[in-house]
Design a protein around this motif. Structure first.
Motif, PDB file in Angstrom:
ATOM      1  N   UNK A   1       0.851  -1.165   0.000  1.00 37.43           N
ATOM      2  CA  UNK A   1       0.000   0.000   0.000  1.00 37.43           C
ATOM      3  C   UNK A   1       0.897   1.228   0.000  1.00 37.43           C
ATOM      4  N   UNK A   2       1.039   1.787  -1.156  1.00 37.97           N
ATOM      5  CA  UNK A   2       1.922   2.932  -1.303  1.00 37.97           C
ATOM      6  C   UNK A   2       1.181   4.253  -1.303  1.00 37.97           C
ATOM      7  N   UNK A   3      -0.133   4.241  -1.416  1.00 39.57           N
ATOM      8  CA  UNK A   3      -0.914   5.482  -1.467  1.00 39.57           C
ATOM      9  C   UNK A   3      -1.866   5.554  -0.284  1.00 39.57           C
ATOM     10  N   UNK A   4      -2.109   6.785   0.188  1.00 37.17           N
ATOM     11  CA  UNK A   4      -3.104   6.987   1.241  1.00 37.17           C
ATOM     12  C   UNK A   4      -4.489   6.698   0.686  1.00 37.17           C
ATOM     13  N   UNK A   5      -5.381   6.284   1.549  1.00 34.25           N
ATOM     14  CA  UNK A   5      -6.746   6.043   1.117  1.00 34.25           C
ATOM     15  C   UNK A   5      -7.383   4.904   1.872  1.00 34.25           C
ATOM     16  N   UNK A   6      -8.552   4.532   1.450  1.00 36.63           N
ATOM     17  CA  UNK A   6      -9.295   3.434   2.054  1.00 36.63           C
ATOM     18  C   UNK A   6      -9.115   2.196   1.200  1.00 36.63           C
ATOM     19  N   UNK A   7      -8.822   1.082   1.851  1.00 37.78           N
ATOM     20  CA  UNK A   7      -8.611  -0.187   1.168  1.00 37.78           C
ATOM     21  C   UNK A   7      -9.592  -1.218   1.703  1.00 37.78           C
ATOM     22  N   UNK A   8     -10.009  -2.128   0.858  1.00 40.18           N
ATOM     23  CA  UNK A   8     -10.859  -3.245   1.250  1.00 40.18           C
ATOM     24  C   UNK A   8     -10.106  -4.521   0.917  1.00 40.18           C
ATOM     25  N   UNK A   9     -10.043  -5.444   1.872  1.00 38.59           N
ATOM     26  CA  UNK A   9      -9.387  -6.731   1.664  1.00 38.59           C
ATOM     27  C   UNK A   9     -10.441  -7.821   1.668  1.00 38.59           C
ATOM     28  N   UNK A  10     -10.256  -8.818   0.836  1.00 39.26           N
ATOM     29  CA  UNK A  10     -11.255  -9.879   0.699  1.00 39.26           C
ATOM     30  C   UNK A  10     -10.574 -11.234   0.631  1.00 39.26           C
ATOM     31  N   UNK A  11     -11.342 -12.251   0.986  1.00 39.81           N
ATOM     32  CA  UNK A  11     -10.896 -13.639   0.866  1.00 39.81           C
ATOM     33  C   UNK A  11     -12.151 -14.487   0.686  1.00 39.81           C
ATOM     34  N   UNK A  12     -12.049 -15.512  -0.118  1.00 44.56           N
ATOM     35  CA  UNK A  12     -13.203 -16.377  -0.347  1.00 44.56           C
ATOM     36  C   UNK A  12     -12.983 -17.251  -1.555  1.00 44.56           C
ATOM     37  N   UNK A  13     -14.059 -17.650  -2.178  1.00 38.51           N
ATOM     38  CA  UNK A  13     -13.989 -18.468  -3.386  1.00 38.51           C
ATOM     39  C   UNK A  13     -14.726 -17.764  -4.510  1.00 38.51           C
ATOM     40  N   UNK A  14     -14.264 -18.000  -5.712  1.00 33.19           N
ATOM     41  CA  UNK A  14     -14.972 -17.490  -6.883  1.00 33.19           C
ATOM     42  C   UNK A  14     -16.036 -18.501  -7.245  1.00 33.19           C
ATOM     43  N   UNK A  15     -17.212 -18.021  -7.595  1.00 36.13           N
ATOM     44  CA  UNK A  15     -18.308 -18.914  -7.939  1.00 36.13           C
ATOM     45  C   UNK A  15     -18.738 -18.643  -9.370  1.00 36.13           C
ATOM     46  N   UNK A  16     -18.935 -19.698 -10.121  1.00 38.03           N
ATOM     47  CA  UNK A  16     -19.439 -19.578 -11.488  1.00 38.03           C
ATOM     48  C   UNK A  16     -20.751 -20.329 -11.578  1.00 38.03           C
ATOM     49  N   UNK A  17     -21.716 -19.741 -12.260  1.00 35.40           N
ATOM     50  CA  UNK A  17     -22.982 -20.445 -12.468  1.00 35.40           C
ATOM     51  C   UNK A  17     -23.537 -20.068 -13.821  1.00 35.40           C
ATOM     52  N   UNK A  18     -24.380 -20.925 -14.351  1.00 38.84           N
ATOM     53  CA  UNK A  18     -24.953 -20.671 -15.658  1.00 38.84           C
ATOM     54  C   UNK A  18     -25.828 -21.825 -16.096  1.00 38.84           C
ATOM     55  N   UNK A  19     -26.099 -21.874 -17.381  1.00 38.70           N
ATOM     56  CA  UNK A  19     -26.954 -22.904 -17.954  1.00 38.70           C
ATOM     57  C   UNK A  19     -26.147 -23.742 -18.942  1.00 38.70           C
ATOM     58  N   UNK A  20     -26.565 -24.961 -19.152  1.00 38.73           N
ATOM     59  CA  UNK A  20     -25.868 -25.830 -20.097  1.00 38.73           C
ATOM     60  C   UNK A  20     -26.868 -26.571 -20.976  1.00 38.73           C
ATOM     61  N   UNK A  21     -26.406 -26.964 -22.144  1.00 35.06           N
ATOM     62  CA  UNK A  21     -27.135 -27.855 -23.046  1.00 35.06           C
ATOM     63  C   UNK A  21     -26.213 -29.027 -23.324  1.00 35.06           C
ATOM     64  N   UNK A  22     -26.696 -30.222 -23.118  1.00 34.27           N
ATOM     65  CA  UNK A  22     -25.857 -31.413 -23.278  1.00 34.27           C
ATOM     66  C   UNK A  22     -25.800 -31.850 -24.746  1.00 34.27           C
ATOM     67  N   UNK A  23     -24.585 -32.179 -25.196  1.00 32.60           N
ATOM     68  CA  UNK A  23     -24.346 -32.714 -26.536  1.00 32.60           C
ATOM     69  C   UNK A  23     -23.610 -34.040 -26.396  1.00 32.60           C
ATOM     70  N   UNK A  24     -23.646 -34.848 -27.420  1.00 36.03           N
ATOM     71  CA  UNK A  24     -22.846 -36.067 -27.443  1.00 36.03           C
ATOM     72  C   UNK A  24     -22.170 -36.175 -28.805  1.00 36.03           C
ATOM     73  N   UNK A  25     -21.052 -36.874 -28.816  1.00 36.20           N
ATOM     74  CA  UNK A  25     -20.281 -37.025 -30.041  1.00 36.20           C
ATOM     75  C   UNK A  25     -20.773 -38.265 -30.788  1.00 36.20           C
ATOM     76  N   UNK A  26     -21.072 -38.114 -32.075  1.00 35.25           N
ATOM     77  CA  UNK A  26     -21.559 -39.212 -32.903  1.00 35.25           C
ATOM     78  C   UNK A  26     -20.373 -39.890 -33.590  1.00 35.25           C
ATOM     79  N   UNK A  27     -19.707 -40.781 -32.869  1.00 32.69           N
ATOM     80  CA  UNK A  27     -18.566 -41.555 -33.382  1.00 32.69           C
ATOM     81  C   UNK A  27     -17.481 -40.678 -34.005  1.00 32.69           C
ATOM     82  N   UNK A  28     -17.279 -39.511 -33.425  1.00 30.86           N
ATOM     83  CA  UNK A  28     -16.210 -38.630 -33.882  1.00 30.86           C
ATOM     84  C   UNK A  28     -16.510 -37.829 -35.130  1.00 30.86           C
TER      85      UNK A  28
END
Length: 70
Positions: A1-28
């Motif tokens: 921290x080299x500059x004056x000011x207000x700082x916020x520190x955090x710790x935790x995990x990143x979370x990813x979420x979304x939707x999916x559509x399933x596909x399958x491979x037809x013999x390559x």
């Protein structure tokens, strides 16, 4: 921290979420939709860091702490 000011520190995990559509491979030769779909959610490894409130964090950073506490 080299500059004056207000700082916020955090710790935790990143979370990813979304939707999916399933596909399958037809013999390559091609991908075929199976008609199955749904929601997915996962977590990555732990993350921690800090942000100076006077700066704009990059879009890829966990800026939730900056938005909530600055």
């Amino acid at each position: 921290m080299t500059k004056d000011g207000t700082y916020v520190f955090y710790a935790g995990t990143k979370k990813a979420k979304g939707y999916y559509t399933q596909h399958r491979c037809d013999r390559g030769t091609k991908w075929i939709k199976t008609g199955r779909y749904g929601k997915a959610q996962s977590w990555t490894v732990s993350t921690e860091g800090g942000v100076r409130c006077a700066t704009k964090p990059p879009k890829t950073s966990p800026a939730v702490a900056e938005k909530k506490y600055c």
